[in-house]
Write a protein that holds these residues in place. Structure first.
Motif, mmCIF file in Angstrom:
data_model
loop_
_atom_site.group_PDB
_atom_site.id
_atom_site.type_symbol
_atom_site.label_atom_id
_atom_site.label_comp_id
_atom_site.label_asym_id
_atom_site.label_seq_id
_atom_site.Cartn_x
_atom_site.Cartn_y
_atom_site.Cartn_z
ATOM 1 N N GLN A 185 0.858 -1.193 0.000
ATOM 2 C CA GLN A 185 0.000 0.000 0.000
ATOM 3 C C GLN A 185 0.886 1.231 0.000
ATOM 4 O O GLN A 185 1.501 1.555 1.009
ATOM 5 N N GLU A 186 0.982 1.888 -1.155
ATOM 6 C CA GLU A 186 1.864 3.042 -1.286
ATOM 7 C C GLU A 186 1.143 4.276 -1.832
ATOM 8 O O GLU A 186 1.358 5.390 -1.360
ATOM 9 N N LYS A 187 0.300 4.088 -2.813
ATOM 10 C CA LYS A 187 -0.311 5.218 -3.516
ATOM 11 C C LYS A 187 -1.537 5.767 -2.788
ATOM 12 O O LYS A 187 -1.831 6.955 -2.870
ATOM 13 N N PHE A 188 -2.254 4.913 -2.080
ATOM 14 C CA PHE A 188 -3.493 5.326 -1.424
ATOM 15 C C PHE A 188 -3.364 5.188 0.092
ATOM 16 O O PHE A 188 -2.617 4.340 0.584
ATOM 17 N N PRO A 189 -4.124 5.997 0.863
ATOM 18 C CA PRO A 189 -4.018 5.942 2.326
ATOM 19 C C PRO A 189 -4.605 4.681 2.945
ATOM 20 O O PRO A 189 -4.305 4.357 4.084
ATOM 21 N N LYS A 190 -5.450 3.986 2.215
ATOM 22 C CA LYS A 190 -5.993 2.704 2.651
ATOM 23 C C LYS A 190 -6.004 1.756 1.453
ATOM 24 O O LYS A 190 -5.821 2.176 0.315
ATOM 25 N N ARG A 191 -6.253 0.481 1.727
ATOM 26 C CA ARG A 191 -6.333 -0.494 0.641
ATOM 27 C C ARG A 191 -7.433 -0.094 -0.337
ATOM 28 O O ARG A 191 -8.541 0.247 0.072
ATOM 29 N N ILE A 192 -7.146 -0.161 -1.648
ATOM 30 C CA ILE A 192 -8.138 0.194 -2.657
ATOM 31 C C ILE A 192 -8.840 -1.033 -3.224
ATOM 32 O O ILE A 192 -10.004 -0.951 -3.625
ATOM 33 N N ALA A 193 -8.189 -2.188 -3.246
ATOM 34 C CA ALA A 193 -8.826 -3.391 -3.799
ATOM 35 C C ALA A 193 -10.037 -3.780 -2.957
ATOM 36 O O ALA A 193 -9.941 -3.906 -1.735
ATOM 37 N N PHE A 194 -11.195 -3.963 -3.610
ATOM 38 C CA PHE A 194 -12.439 -4.349 -2.947
ATOM 39 C C PHE A 194 -12.785 -3.392 -1.810
ATOM 40 O O PHE A 194 -13.249 -3.792 -0.745
ATOM 41 N N ASN A 195 -12.543 -2.106 -2.043
ATOM 42 C CA ASN A 195 -12.776 -1.094 -1.021
ATOM 43 C C ASN A 195 -13.081 0.233 -1.707
ATOM 44 O O ASN A 195 -12.888 0.364 -2.928
ATOM 45 N N VAL A 196 -13.576 1.201 -0.965
ATOM 46 C CA VAL A 196 -13.718 2.565 -1.483
ATOM 47 C C VAL A 196 -13.086 3.513 -0.465
ATOM 48 O O VAL A 196 -13.127 3.253 0.744
ATOM 49 N N ILE A 197 -12.499 4.595 -0.954
ATOM 50 C CA ILE A 197 -11.752 5.507 -0.092
ATOM 51 C C ILE A 197 -12.337 6.919 -0.229
ATOM 52 O O ILE A 197 -12.240 7.522 -1.306
ATOM 53 N N PRO A 198 -12.943 7.458 0.842
ATOM 54 C CA PRO A 198 -13.569 8.780 0.742
ATOM 55 C C PRO A 198 -12.573 9.921 0.913
ATOM 56 O O PRO A 198 -12.790 10.850 1.684
#
Length: 343
Positions: A185-198
């Motif tokens: 996990q480097e590009k996003f603050p939380k896991r993006i696979a099977f998830n959504v990030i607000p």
């Protein structure tokens, strides 16, 4: 003779898309030059049936170039776009560096084409944020008829909006879910696979993110400063294509039937709204397409003169590369280039 066009950031997602669209639309260029940072010098990129060798930005002479399509990020644009403009080359910048500058027009051709004439002070034209571009294309024909007072929008934005590394991260994380591999996990603050990030971009003092602020500020600059807009921008595990759930309040009545008719006749829009299972567009279907697609048009009875709809577009095309090339076409068609080389 035609024009000489430089694409800066030619090895990135949007830069490659710019090259493809210039070729697809047969832009009247005698020469197209691929440019990137020094570390990419010598790489090869495709332009139609040609292969271009990438040249380094810091050693390229723009004095004989007519148009520069800039997609190398805000910091690079802040440093180089004014220099390129001073050399007599018109910069169409895809970053946020100059969108809010009073001497730089922010353009979506279907929305505010006449604002393009104001570019000559700096020789820079700004391309809007990808989520804003598709939104204002949809709002413009409605606003012209019934004046929009307020917009509430929630976005569902694909990872390609964050670049190639973000697409790679979604791919790698998805694979790791099925293979029990290491989850990086480097590009996003939380896991993006099977998830959504607000969260898209950084948080501001008022709790909104910079992406949400961009949508507010850019809609006001391009469409109407009196429009009130609030946004919630969400990153979703989709590779290409942004979707938006849009709620609009008008100053006067706007029926779903009237809105549908207006949107069907508007440039750059295709309405797909069958009110049955699958009778709407999704990001997967919009990927690779030029249009902004509108679906699920319906009246909102919870507010006076309210309307809701679903809006989908390829963020790498209309949200970035296509809009940039369309601006370049306007410069040519309106004969606005400082040095018109065409015979």
């Amino acid at each position: 003779m035609g024009y000489k066009v430089a694409v800066v950031g030619a090895t990135g997602n949007v830069g490659r898309e710019m090259l493809d669209i210039l070729a697809e639309r047969a832009f009247p260029a005698d020469e197209v030059v691929a440019i990137a940072s020094r570390r990419s010098m010598g790489q090869e990129v495709s332009f139609g049936d040609k292969i271009l060798k990438v040249q380094a930005l810091d050693t390229y002479d723009f004095s004989d170039t007519d148009i520069c399509l800039m997609s190398a990020g805000g910091e690079t644009s802040k440093e180089w776009s004014p220099r390129i403009g001073q050399a007599g080359c018109v910069v169409i910048d895809n970053s946020s560096a100059f969108r809010y500058h009073q001497d730089v027009p922010l353009i979506v051709p279907e929305v505010n084409p006449d604002a393009i004439t104001d570019f000559s002070k700096l020789n820079i034209i700004a391309n809007p944020n990808c989520s804003t571009a598709q939104l204002v294309v949809a709002l413009k024909p409605l606003h012209d008829v019934a004046k929009i007072s307020r917009v509430v929008v929630a976005t569902y934005q694909s990872v390609s909006g964050a670049g190639k590394d973000a697409m790679d991260e979604l791919f790698q994380q998805t694979r790791s879910v099925f293979t029990a591999g290491q989850m990086t996990q480097e590009k996003f603050p939380k896991r993006i696979a099977f998830n959504v990030i607000p969260q898209i971009d950084v948080f501001m003092e008022d709790g909104f993110t910079k992406e949400e602020w961009k949508m507010m500020a850019e809609t006001k600059k391009m469409l109407d400063p009196k429009i009130k807009l609030t946004a919630t921008c969400v990153r979703v595990p989709v590779f290409i294509g942004h979707a938006e759930a849009v709620n609009v309040e008008f100053e006067s009545p706007m029926s779903a039937e009237q809105a549908t008719a207006l949107l069907r006749s508007a440039p750059g829009i295709l309405v797909v709204d069958k009110r049955e299972p699958g009778g709407y567009m999704t990001p997967h279907e919009a990927a690779g397409e030029d249009a902004t697609y509108i679906s699920r048009i319906r009246e909102d009875a919870t507010v006076e003169n309210g309307l809701a709809f679903w809006c989908v577009s390829d963020n790498l095309r209309k949200g970035a590369a296509l809009n940039t090339v369309q601006i370049a076409e306007m410069l040519v068609n309106r004969k606005l280039l400082p040095r018109h080389q065409a015979a």
